[in-house]
Design a protein around this motif. Structure first.
Motif, PDB file in Angstrom:
ATOM      1  N   GLY A 141       0.807  -1.210   0.000  1.00 49.75           N
ATOM      2  CA  GLY A 141       0.000   0.000   0.000  1.00 49.75           C
ATOM      3  C   GLY A 141       0.834   1.251   0.000  1.00 49.75           C
ATOM      4  O   GLY A 141       0.513   2.241  -0.692  1.00 49.75           O
ATOM      5  N   ILE A 142       1.930   1.242   0.769  1.00 47.95           N
ATOM      6  CA  ILE A 142       2.813   2.410   0.816  1.00 47.95           C
ATOM      7  C   ILE A 142       3.481   2.630  -0.528  1.00 47.95           C
ATOM      8  O   ILE A 142       3.555   3.766  -1.034  1.00 47.95           O
ATOM      9  N   LYS A 143       3.968   1.546  -1.142  1.00 47.81           N
ATOM     10  CA  LYS A 143       4.638   1.688  -2.441  1.00 47.81           C
ATOM     11  C   LYS A 143       3.677   2.201  -3.504  1.00 47.81           C
ATOM     12  O   LYS A 143       4.038   3.030  -4.346  1.00 47.81           O
ATOM     13  N   GLU A 144       2.449   1.720  -3.464  1.00 48.83           N
ATOM     14  CA  GLU A 144       1.452   2.201  -4.432  1.00 48.83           C
ATOM     15  C   GLU A 144       1.159   3.681  -4.200  1.00 48.83           C
ATOM     16  O   GLU A 144       1.043   4.458  -5.155  1.00 48.83           O
ATOM     17  N   ALA A 145       1.063   4.081  -2.943  1.00 52.91           N
ATOM     18  CA  ALA A 145       0.780   5.475  -2.619  1.00 52.91           C
ATOM     19  C   ALA A 145       1.922   6.381  -3.057  1.00 52.91           C
ATOM     20  O   ALA A 145       1.689   7.458  -3.628  1.00 52.91           O
ATOM     21  N   VAL A 146       3.161   5.960  -2.796  1.00 54.24           N
ATOM     22  CA  VAL A 146       4.327   6.760  -3.191  1.00 54.24           C
ATOM     23  C   VAL A 146       4.388   6.899  -4.708  1.00 54.24           C
ATOM     24  O   VAL A 146       4.625   7.990  -5.238  1.00 54.24           O
ATOM     25  N   SER A 147       4.145   5.799  -5.414  1.00 55.06           N
ATOM     26  CA  SER A 147       4.157   5.852  -6.882  1.00 55.06           C
ATOM     27  C   SER A 147       3.082   6.799  -7.406  1.00 55.06           C
ATOM     28  O   SER A 147       3.310   7.558  -8.363  1.00 55.06           O
ATOM     29  N   ARG A 148       1.930   6.762  -6.774  1.00 56.00           N
ATOM     30  CA  ARG A 148       0.832   7.641  -7.184  1.00 56.00           C
ATOM     31  C   ARG A 148       1.219   9.110  -7.036  1.00 56.00           C
ATOM     32  O   ARG A 148       0.941   9.922  -7.912  1.00 56.00           O
ATOM     33  N   VAL A 149       1.878   9.424  -5.933  1.00 54.68           N
ATOM     34  CA  VAL A 149       2.289  10.808  -5.707  1.00 54.68           C
ATOM     35  C   VAL A 149       3.374  11.217  -6.695  1.00 54.68           C
ATOM     36  O   VAL A 149       3.316  12.303  -7.289  1.00 54.68           O
ATOM     37  N   VAL A 150       4.367  10.361  -6.874  1.00 55.89           N
ATOM     38  CA  VAL A 150       5.453  10.683  -7.803  1.00 55.89           C
ATOM     39  C   VAL A 150       4.894  10.917  -9.200  1.00 55.89           C
ATOM     40  O   VAL A 150       5.258  11.873  -9.892  1.00 55.89           O
ATOM     41  N   ASP A 151       3.985  10.069  -9.629  1.00 61.65           N
ATOM     42  CA  ASP A 151       3.411  10.193 -10.967  1.00 61.65           C
ATOM     43  C   ASP A 151       2.517  11.415 -11.109  1.00 61.65           C
ATOM     44  O   ASP A 151       2.312  11.920 -12.221  1.00 61.65           O
ATOM     45  N   SER A 152       1.990  11.918  -9.990  1.00 56.15           N
ATOM     46  CA  SER A 152       1.056  13.044 -10.062  1.00 56.15           C
ATOM     47  C   SER A 152       1.746  14.347 -10.438  1.00 56.15           C
ATOM     48  O   SER A 152       1.125  15.241 -11.025  1.00 56.15           O
ATOM     49  N   GLY A 153       3.018  14.489 -10.044  1.00 58.23           N
ATOM     50  CA  GLY A 153       3.721  15.736 -10.305  1.00 58.23           C
ATOM     51  C   GLY A 153       3.344  16.863  -9.352  1.00 58.23           C
ATOM     52  O   GLY A 153       3.734  18.010  -9.546  1.00 58.23           O
ATOM     53  N   TRP A 154       2.608  16.552  -8.280  1.00 59.67           N
ATOM     54  CA  TRP A 154       2.169  17.559  -7.305  1.00 59.67           C
ATOM     55  C   TRP A 154       2.559  17.073  -5.916  1.00 59.67           C
ATOM     56  O   TRP A 154       2.112  16.037  -5.474  1.00 59.67           O
TER      57      TRP A 154
END
Length: 368
Positions: A19-32
């Motif tokens: 869950g943490i890795k998915e969340a971090v990837s989501r943030v990195v990909d968001s650009g915000w």
């Protein structure tokens, strides 16, 4: 058996790794990365969890307390030089926030059973300059909030919660963070609700205070380059917010496991050399730490270390015994001074195994 770490942070986070890795990837990909969707989502979820109207994500727990005090100062409820009463037996951040706001910390002694601030000691320290009481929910147990609220009502004072160690604790049906006028949380990695870096939050039902704190934490600005207050930078970043949203889903389950281990210790440690912690109501204590007392602490700590069990001392010096507050060294606060010499914290965290907890009990019950 391998060494039993006081807190196995790696093993704790492995339980949420996907869950943490998915969340971090989501943030990195968001650009915000600052004050975006993840922050808004966590603030809404944590406010709902605490049953408060507002949650403001900030940089750390110290800033959370400081921002509450600054917010009340902007509202005219506290003025420079005013006095704030807090316990002597607490982490130094509670006192630092007071002095960093140009206010005067006044130390009260603690209750010998709960180790939390003693309302009777508070009463004896209230003066015409007193404006607030900070109740620290030490080790995860909520302070005597009814008695403290009686004092704040009687003397027209503010009641602030330092809930940095009490995420999810419940006091007479109310969650930590919803009982005082405002509450400060830390999400330091080893907290019951921990991030992967520094992070914190303020919870409150006070609409105007929430607006001021949000502005103060963003350089005193609500609108870019327009600054209403002399604020500073203390914002919950998107990565930490996303990680906290993952961890929040498991907080109640983790607290139940903490209580399970605490009950095991309480029932199975049978050595009369130790005084074990008390909990009036189990829901009111989330056992951020399980703290025993003994007059032979060094000997006990060495015995545990010899058996590969790590321990820590929370806290070896009360506030008035710290060099940073040497101007208070003349104070005599007997309970806080006793605790600093006797307390010893045992390993207690959700991923501690039954075998590890059994070994800790066996070693404590053995000859040493």
């Amino acid at each position: 058996m391998d060494d039993i770490l006081f807190f196995n942070l790696k093993r704790e986070n492995e339980r949420y790794a996907s869950g943490i890795k998915e969340a971090v990837s989501r943030v990195v990909d968001s650009g915000w990365y600052i004050r975006g969707r993840e922050n808004e989502l966590f603030e809404a979820n944590f406010a709902s969890y605490c049953n408060t109207d507002y949650c403001i994500g900030v940089g750390n727990g110290l800033d959370a307390i400081r921002l509450i005090l600054m917010g009340f100062m902007e509202l005219g409820k506290i003025n420079p030089g005013d006095e704030v009463i807090l316990p002597a037996n607490t982490f130094i951040a509670t006192a630092l926030a007071v002095t960093q706001c140009g206010l005067t910390p006044v130390l009260a002694d603690c209750d010998i059973r709960s180790y939390n601030i003693n309302p009777a000691s508070v009463r004896g320290r209230i003066t015409e300059k007193t404006k607030a009481i900070i109740a620290v929910h030490l080790y995860g147990q909520i302070a005597a909030m009814d008695e403290l609220r009686e004092l704040t009502d009687e003397y027209n004072l503010l009641l602030i919660e330092d809930a940095a160690q009490a995420h999810g604790a419940v006091y007479k049906g109310r969650k930590a963070g919803s009982i005082g006028d405002a509450a400060a949380f830390s999400f330091y990695p080893i907290k019951n609700l921990g991030s992967l870096g520094d992070a914190g939050a303020v919870t409150t039902n006070h609409t105007e205070l929430s607006k001021i704190i949000r502005s103060l934490s963003n350089y005193g600005s609500d609108e870019k380059y327009i600054h209403k207050y002399k604020g500073f930078n203390s914002r919950l970043d998107e990565l930490q917010a996303a990680i906290l949203s993952v961890r929040l889903k498991y907080l109640d389950e983790d607290n139940r496991r903490r209580r399970q281990i605490a009950k095991f210790y309480s029932e199975k440690i049978r050595n009369n050399a130790f005084i074990l912690p008390e909990a009036k109501e189990w829901d009111s204590h989330v056992f951020h730490q399980f703290v025993i007392r003994t007059g032979e602490r060094m000997k006990v700590q060495q015995h545990l270390a010899y058996n590969n069990i790590q321990t820590q001392i929370h806290y070896p010096r009360a506030i008035h015994k710290q060099q940073a507050y040497s101007e208070m060294k003349y104070l005599r606060l007997p309970v806080s001074e006793l605790l600093q010499d006797e307390v010893l914290s045992l390993p207690l965290y959700p991923s501690l195994t039954d075998g590890e907890s059994r070994k800790i009990v066996e070693v404590l019950n053995s000859e040493w």
